[in-house]
Design a protein around this motif. Structure first.
Motif, PDB file in Angstrom:
ATOM      1  N   GLY A 106       1.376  -1.363   0.260  1.00 11.32           N
ATOM      2  CA  GLY A 106      -0.247   0.180  -0.255  1.00 11.32           C
ATOM      3  C   GLY A 106       1.042   1.504  -0.219  1.00 11.32           C
ATOM      4  O   GLY A 106       0.079   1.805   0.018  1.00 11.32           O
ATOM      5  N   GLY A 107       2.460   0.720   0.206  1.00 12.11           N
ATOM      6  CA  GLY A 107       2.768   2.358  -0.080  1.00 12.11           C
ATOM      7  C   GLY A 107       4.363   1.660   0.321  1.00 12.11           C
ATOM      8  O   GLY A 107       4.773   0.712   0.270  1.00 12.11           O
ATOM      9  N   ARG A 108       5.618   2.644   0.175  1.00 16.45           N
ATOM     10  CA  ARG A 108       6.509   1.749   0.483  1.00 16.45           C
ATOM     11  C   ARG A 108       7.046   2.556   1.864  1.00 16.45           C
ATOM     12  O   ARG A 108       8.525   1.870   2.409  1.00 16.45           O
ATOM     13  N   ASP A 109       6.348   2.834   2.939  1.00 22.97           N
ATOM     14  CA  ASP A 109       6.849   2.284   4.199  1.00 22.97           C
ATOM     15  C   ASP A 109       6.062   2.287   5.153  1.00 22.97           C
ATOM     16  O   ASP A 109       5.141   4.048   4.997  1.00 22.97           O
ATOM     17  N   PHE A 110       4.814   2.060   5.427  1.00 29.43           N
ATOM     18  CA  PHE A 110       4.103   0.973   6.056  1.00 29.43           C
ATOM     19  C   PHE A 110       4.422   2.420   7.632  1.00 29.43           C
ATOM     20  O   PHE A 110       3.385   2.616   8.203  1.00 29.43           O
ATOM     21  N   LYS A 111       5.660   2.376   8.126  1.00 22.31           N
ATOM     22  CA  LYS A 111       5.494   2.783   9.841  1.00 22.31           C
ATOM     23  C   LYS A 111       5.707   4.204   9.295  1.00 22.31           C
ATOM     24  O   LYS A 111       4.751   5.329  10.419  1.00 22.31           O
ATOM     25  N   THR A 112       6.028   4.828   8.682  1.00 18.61           N
ATOM     26  CA  THR A 112       5.556   6.508   8.121  1.00 18.61           C
ATOM     27  C   THR A 112       4.414   6.696   7.617  1.00 18.61           C
ATOM     28  O   THR A 112       4.164   8.443   7.212  1.00 18.61           O
ATOM     29  N   SER A 113       3.977   5.728   6.877  1.00 10.67           N
ATOM     30  CA  SER A 113       2.644   6.362   6.249  1.00 10.67           C
ATOM     31  C   SER A 113       1.660   4.955   5.864  1.00 10.67           C
ATOM     32  O   SER A 113       1.771   4.412   5.434  1.00 10.67           O
ATOM     33  N   PRO A 114       0.852   4.600   7.490  1.00 12.31           N
ATOM     34  CA  PRO A 114      -0.359   3.917   6.876  1.00 12.31           C
ATOM     35  C   PRO A 114      -1.146   3.433   6.311  1.00 12.31           C
ATOM     36  O   PRO A 114      -1.873   2.680   5.999  1.00 12.31           O
ATOM     37  N   TYR A 115      -1.245   5.031   4.700  1.00 11.95           N
ATOM     38  CA  TYR A 115      -2.455   4.619   4.108  1.00 11.95           C
ATOM     39  C   TYR A 115      -2.125   4.265   3.419  1.00 11.95           C
ATOM     40  O   TYR A 115      -0.934   3.668   2.205  1.00 11.95           O
ATOM     41  N   ASN A 116      -3.389   3.084   2.982  1.00 12.37           N
ATOM     42  CA  ASN A 116      -2.952   2.036   1.691  1.00 12.37           C
ATOM     43  C   ASN A 116      -3.520   2.369   0.747  1.00 12.37           C
ATOM     44  O   ASN A 116      -5.225   2.408   0.269  1.00 12.37           O
ATOM     45  N   ARG A 117      -2.609   3.185  -0.236  1.00 16.03           N
ATOM     46  CA  ARG A 117      -2.977   3.194  -1.894  1.00 16.03           C
ATOM     47  C   ARG A 117      -3.452   1.824  -2.226  1.00 16.03           C
ATOM     48  O   ARG A 117      -4.175   2.446  -4.103  1.00 16.03           O
ATOM     49  N   ALA A 118      -3.276   1.294  -2.601  1.00 21.11           N
ATOM     50  CA  ALA A 118      -4.206   0.400  -2.735  1.00 21.11           C
ATOM     51  C   ALA A 118      -5.530  -0.084  -3.107  1.00 21.11           C
ATOM     52  O   ALA A 118      -6.071  -0.403  -4.094  1.00 21.11           O
ATOM     53  N   MET A 119      -6.374   0.864  -1.713  1.00 26.33           N
ATOM     54  CA  MET A 119      -7.591   1.374  -1.957  1.00 26.33           C
ATOM     55  C   MET A 119      -7.747   2.660  -2.400  1.00 26.33           C
ATOM     56  O   MET A 119      -9.247   2.252  -2.243  1.00 26.33           O
ATOM     57  N   ALA A 120      -6.833   3.380  -2.292  1.00 21.03           N
ATOM     58  CA  ALA A 120      -7.689   4.709  -2.455  1.00 21.03           C
ATOM     59  C   ALA A 120      -7.736   4.621  -4.269  1.00 21.03           C
ATOM     60  O   ALA A 120      -6.969   4.311  -5.074  1.00 21.03           O
ATOM     61  N   PRO A 121      -8.816   5.428  -4.532  1.00 23.44           N
ATOM     62  CA  PRO A 121      -9.371   5.774  -5.882  1.00 23.44           C
ATOM     63  C   PRO A 121      -8.335   6.212  -6.667  1.00 23.44           C
ATOM     64  O   PRO A 121      -7.570   7.764  -6.327  1.00 23.44           O
ATOM     65  N   ARG A 122      -7.367   6.405  -7.986  1.00 25.76           N
ATOM     66  CA  ARG A 122      -6.583   7.268  -8.305  1.00 25.76           C
ATOM     67  C   ARG A 122      -6.987   7.160 -10.268  1.00 25.76           C
ATOM     68  O   ARG A 122      -8.017   6.111 -10.098  1.00 25.76           O
ATOM     69  N   GLN A 123      -7.075   8.442 -10.763  1.00 26.36           N
ATOM     70  CA  GLN A 123      -7.723   7.935 -12.484  1.00 26.36           C
ATOM     71  C   GLN A 123      -6.641   7.649 -13.143  1.00 26.36           C
ATOM     72  O   GLN A 123      -4.940   6.902 -12.992  1.00 26.36           O
ATOM     73  N   PRO A 124      -7.249   5.745 -13.471  1.00 24.57           N
ATOM     74  CA  PRO A 124      -6.918   4.992 -14.008  1.00 24.57           C
ATOM     75  C   PRO A 124      -6.008   4.867 -15.699  1.00 24.57           C
ATOM     76  O   PRO A 124      -5.321   4.184 -16.517  1.00 24.57           O
ATOM     77  N   GLY A 125      -6.437   6.630 -15.779  1.00 19.88           N
ATOM     78  CA  GLY A 125      -5.208   6.627 -17.478  1.00 19.88           C
ATOM     79  C   GLY A 125      -6.290   5.964 -18.794  1.00 19.88           C
ATOM     80  O   GLY A 125      -7.547   4.883 -18.564  1.00 19.88           O
ATOM     81  N   SER A 126      -5.018   5.495 -19.127  1.00 23.91           N
ATOM     82  CA  SER A 126      -5.755   3.886 -20.368  1.00 23.91           C
ATOM     83  C   SER A 126      -6.025   3.141 -19.970  1.00 23.91           C
ATOM     84  O   SER A 126      -6.165   1.889 -20.457  1.00 23.91           O
ATOM     85  N   THR A 127      -5.548   2.389 -18.329  1.00 21.88           N
ATOM     86  CA  THR A 127      -5.783   1.272 -17.759  1.00 21.88           C
ATOM     87  C   THR A 127      -7.554   1.235 -18.619  1.00 21.88           C
ATOM     88  O   THR A 127      -7.829  -0.312 -18.432  1.00 21.88           O
ATOM     89  N   PHE A 128      -7.775   1.752 -18.285  1.00 20.03           N
ATOM     90  CA  PHE A 128      -9.275   1.638 -18.183  1.00 20.03           C
ATOM     91  C   PHE A 128     -10.266   1.130 -20.035  1.00 20.03           C
ATOM     92  O   PHE A 128     -11.252   0.841 -20.233  1.00 20.03           O
ATOM     93  N   LYS A 129      -9.014   1.199 -20.979  1.00 19.05           N
ATOM     94  CA  LYS A 129      -9.486   0.656 -21.564  1.00 19.05           C
ATOM     95  C   LYS A 129      -9.884  -0.716 -22.051  1.00 19.05           C
ATOM     96  O   LYS A 129     -10.316  -1.123 -22.647  1.00 19.05           O
ATOM     97  N   GLY A 130      -9.016  -1.562 -21.090  1.00 21.68           N
ATOM     98  CA  GLY A 130      -9.361  -3.048 -21.233  1.00 21.68           C
ATOM     99  C   GLY A 130     -11.058  -2.722 -21.508  1.00 21.68           C
ATOM    100  O   GLY A 130     -11.698  -3.678 -21.604  1.00 21.68           O
ATOM    101  N   ILE A 131     -11.193  -1.880 -20.754  1.00 21.19           N
ATOM    102  CA  ILE A 131     -12.570  -1.996 -19.808  1.00 21.19           C
ATOM    103  C   ILE A 131     -13.897  -1.653 -21.245  1.00 21.19           C
ATOM    104  O   ILE A 131     -14.574  -1.852 -21.437  1.00 21.19           O
ATOM    105  N   LEU A 132     -13.093  -0.637 -21.906  1.00 24.31           N
ATOM    106  CA  LEU A 132     -14.206  -0.046 -23.064  1.00 24.31           C
ATOM    107  C   LEU A 132     -14.045  -0.832 -24.115  1.00 24.31           C
ATOM    108  O   LEU A 132     -15.143  -1.238 -24.182  1.00 24.31           O
ATOM    109  N   TYR A 133     -13.198  -1.762 -23.980  1.00 24.07           N
ATOM    110  CA  TYR A 133     -12.905  -2.487 -25.653  1.00 24.07           C
ATOM    111  C   TYR A 133     -13.636  -3.731 -25.177  1.00 24.07           C
ATOM    112  O   TYR A 133     -13.776  -4.293 -25.985  1.00 24.07           O
ATOM    113  N   THR A 134     -13.832  -3.997 -24.356  1.00 22.06           N
ATOM    114  CA  THR A 134     -14.756  -4.800 -23.703  1.00 22.06           C
ATOM    115  C   THR A 134     -16.412  -4.636 -23.767  1.00 22.06           C
ATOM    116  O   THR A 134     -16.904  -5.672 -24.637  1.00 22.06           O
TER     117      THR A 134
END
Length: 679
Positions: free
Chosen positions: A349-377
């Motif tokens: 979820g980040g580069r160091d849990f002790k300094t930042s336990p915020y879990n970025r694996a669960m955090a929404p961010r703009q997916p950019g062109s990776t969304f095209k896999g859904i679009l073309y499906t």
């Protein structure tokens, strides 16, 4: 939640109150109070002869990986795996602790009446418990037997437990126990763990300056930690040294010299738990999905079996650490799931849990062109085929019910092919014009519906820009969506907990995979996505990390870099960016791909596989990508695409059609020609 901490050694001694003891305590309090001085004496006798809460060994809640490796254990006091006797704790640390926490510890009897009275006045003024006035004995009682609730009833019970502790145990025993369980921050409980964490040395070797800094931490571990703010840590150290002078433990000169002594904080810290971001997810899931209360977790006797693969987790952490530039604030997240079950096999979820336990694996961010896999499906389900072509050039789209809205699409760097592209080439090149054209052609609402079916739960809007991944989703959501392609068309629900061993506990059942797209479309998309890792694909630069074929898609926005892809055994999504949404440099925008490829190279070795076979009903055809027609022997560039019968191109490439050979004349035609020539 008190803590989740690494437990590679023996189980922790956990104190637990005996069932039914609450009524005994009520009797011990109110009956003596009602009978005056004699009653108070009787209460002390009762406290002396009532047993302390059970001090037998109790198994804490254990958290295990998929193969049984212990990741962490959960108790109300933390692990007691590094206890040290009072004789090994430096006198300077003992003196500093007494000076700043409880100067009259060896003179008072469990409760400091003066401090308690002052705290009560402050609390009455505020209408709630805001100040404790607790002695070391009271703090130990709270840590061993009670929750952290700030209530009057808890303070009363804390005082009574403190009195009982001092009737049963010596002052030295209480002080020693306190120093071995008190929280010093960053997951470190006890002086030995804290000494290793902050100074990378045993508690025996601490000097006066280090002892003073350590003794100041329990007051506010997150505030005074030298790992996060050395300025505030030094201020707190100065307060502790001044208190030691006031208590007579030091002279002013000794305190000043200690304050000037350089502090060398450890630069490398072993995580307090294995896979801390994953472990936090697993604990949270146990509480929410299995109706396990925090109190139940504290009580112990639970064994939480998780889905984590330790080897893959190690590979994920190594890929992140070896790729992100040192000294930078840039962050990364990686999540890998089994596409057949939804089991989370690795998570960073980040580069160091002790300094930042915020879990970025669960955090929404703009997916950019990776969304095209859904679009073309969605496009394939709505009549598009790999042979569909769209001109790659700067384009302004007109849309809306009245055709009164405009949307101009730019490709990365404003570089366009300036010719028609097939779906395969558009996906490999990540062409934005093709994506928006497709989105508007089939209808953005159908793309939103497809995203929902595949596992995207974040908010999406049916806009033209939807095709370019402008609506934030989390790495876990994106991995879930691509799992639908990896498993042949089934949506899975990601989970971190396989089961919980608990007497009388009903285990929750994980949702069964649900078919949401046809196996033909899943295979078509998988086959198209392999082109991203081939020559001229946006992921080709990292193909040397891989050992076999894989399907993938890259994505880049001004602030986010992505790569998501899969083999038949595992799906992995990687995000890189800044928490502050700071724009990425050109070099930073290419960091997600090597993290993904390094990890997936290990996956290919650890989880070998046979590549997919075409789904029933699909047939391969060789096309000329320049025209989208059937290739001829003269076509210099070709691609093989799969079609449902009846949707494939039927005409050959008109640009590279072979010349028609001259037809040979029959004898009758030759005779007629000779006769015509002469007569």
């Amino acid at each position: 939640m008190r803590r989740i901490t690494d437990t590679s050694k023996q189980s922790t001694k956990v104190y637990r109150r005996k069932p039914g003891s609450k009524k005994l305590w009520l009797s011990a309090i109110f009956i003596p109070l009602a009978t005056g001085f004699t009653g108070m004496s009787l209460m002390l006798v009762l406290l002396r002869y009532l047993p302390l809460p059970d001090q037998s060994l109790v198994n804490p809640t254990e958290i295990e990986s998929d193969d049984g490796l212990r990741l962490a254990e959960w108790t109300s006091t933390g692990t007691d795996e590094q206890p040290v006797p009072l004789s090994r704790i430096p006198k300077a640390l003992v003196d500093a602790t007494l000076a700043v926490e409880d100067t009259n510890f060896y003179h008072d009897h469990a409760i400091d009446l003066k401090s308690t009275a002052r705290a009560m006045l402050v609390n009455l003024r505020h209408g709630q418990v805001v100040e404790g006035g607790s002695t070391i004995t009271q703090q130990l009682a709270k840590n061993l037997f009670l929750t952290q609730d700030r209530t009057y009833s808890r303070k009363i019970r804390e005082a009574l437990f403190a009195m009982q502790l001092e009737l049963h145990e010596s002052k030295d025993w209480i002080l020693n126990r306190y120093l071995n369980v008190v929280y010093y921050g960053h997951g470190a409980y006890g002086v030995q763990a804290a000494s290793h964490l902050y100074f990378n040395k045993s508690v025996d070797d601490l000097n006066l300056a280090e002892c003073a800094m350590l003794a100041g931490l329990p007051k506010g571990p997150s505030i005074y930690s030298p790992l996060t703010d050395m300025r505030l840590a030094k201020q707190r150290q100065h307060v502790v040294l001044a208190r030691m002078v006031r208590a007579g433990y030091l002279t002013k000169g000794q305190a000043d010299a200690a304050y000037r002594t350089p502090i060398h904080v450890a630069t490398y810290h072993t995580p307090v738990v294995r896979a801390p971001y994953f472990t936090a997810v697993a604990v949270n899931e146990a509480k929410q999905q299995y109706q396990i209360s925090t109190e139940h977790l504290y009580q112990g006797d639970l064994r939480i079996h998780t889905t984590l693969d330790p080897l893959l987790q190690q590979a994920a952490e190594r890929a992140v650490q070896t790729t992100l530039p040192k000294g930078s604030d840039i962050q990364a997240a990686l999540v890998a799931i089994d596409p057949h079950t939804g089991a989370i096999k690795a998570l960073v979820g980040g580069r160091d849990f002790k300094t930042s336990p915020y879990n970025r694996a669960m955090a929404p961010r703009q997916p950019g062109s990776t969304f095209k896999g859904i679009l073309y499906t969605a496009a394939l389900e709505n009549g598009w085929t790999p042979a569909n072509q769209v001109e790659s050039k700067l384009t302004t789209f007109v849309y809306g019910p009245n055709h009164d809205k405009q949307y101009t699409v730019h490709d990365y760097g404003d570089f366009y092919a300036e010719r028609p592209l097939t779906l395969r080439e558009a996906l490999a090149r990540s062409d934005n014009v093709y994506a928006v054209h497709t989105n508007l052609a089939i209808g953005p609402q159908k793309v939103v519906e497809m995203a929902r079916r595949m596992g995207i739960e974040s908010s999406l809007q049916p806009y033209p820009s939807l095709a370019l991944g402008v609506f934030p989703v989390s790495p876990l959501e994106l991995a879930t969506a691509y799992a639908t392609l990896a498993n042949g068309g089934y949506r899975v629900s990601p989970f971190a907990v396989k089961e919980i061993d608990s007497p009388g506990n009903e285990l929750a059942a994980h949702p069964s995979p649900e078919r949401v797209i046809s196996p033909q479309i899943a295979y078509q998309m998988t086959d198209l996505l392999t082109s991203v890792l081939e020559r001229n694909g946006t992921g080709y630069s990292v193909h040397d990390y891989l050992h076999d074929v894989a399907a993938a898609k890259t994505g880049t926005t001004d602030t986010d870099a992505w790569m998501v892809g899969y083999t038949p055994n595992l799906v992995c999504a990687v995000w890189v960016g800044y928490d502050s949404n700071r724009p990425l440099t050109v070099a930073e925008s290419h960091l997600a791909s090597p993290i993904w490829a390094k990890f997936m190279g290990t996956v290919q070795t650890h989880l070998p596989y046979q590549w997919y076979q075409p789904a029933p009903g699909l047939k391969p055809y060789t096309l000329d990508p320049l025209t989208g027609k059937l290739a001829t022997p003269l076509c210099r560039t070709t691609e093989i695409d799969y079609f449902v019968p009846g949707t494939e191109p039927t005409s050959p490439c008109p640009v590279h059609a072979p010349a028609q050979p001259e037809q040979k004349s029959t004898p009758k035609q030759k005779l007629f020609g000779w006769f015509q020539k002469w007569f």
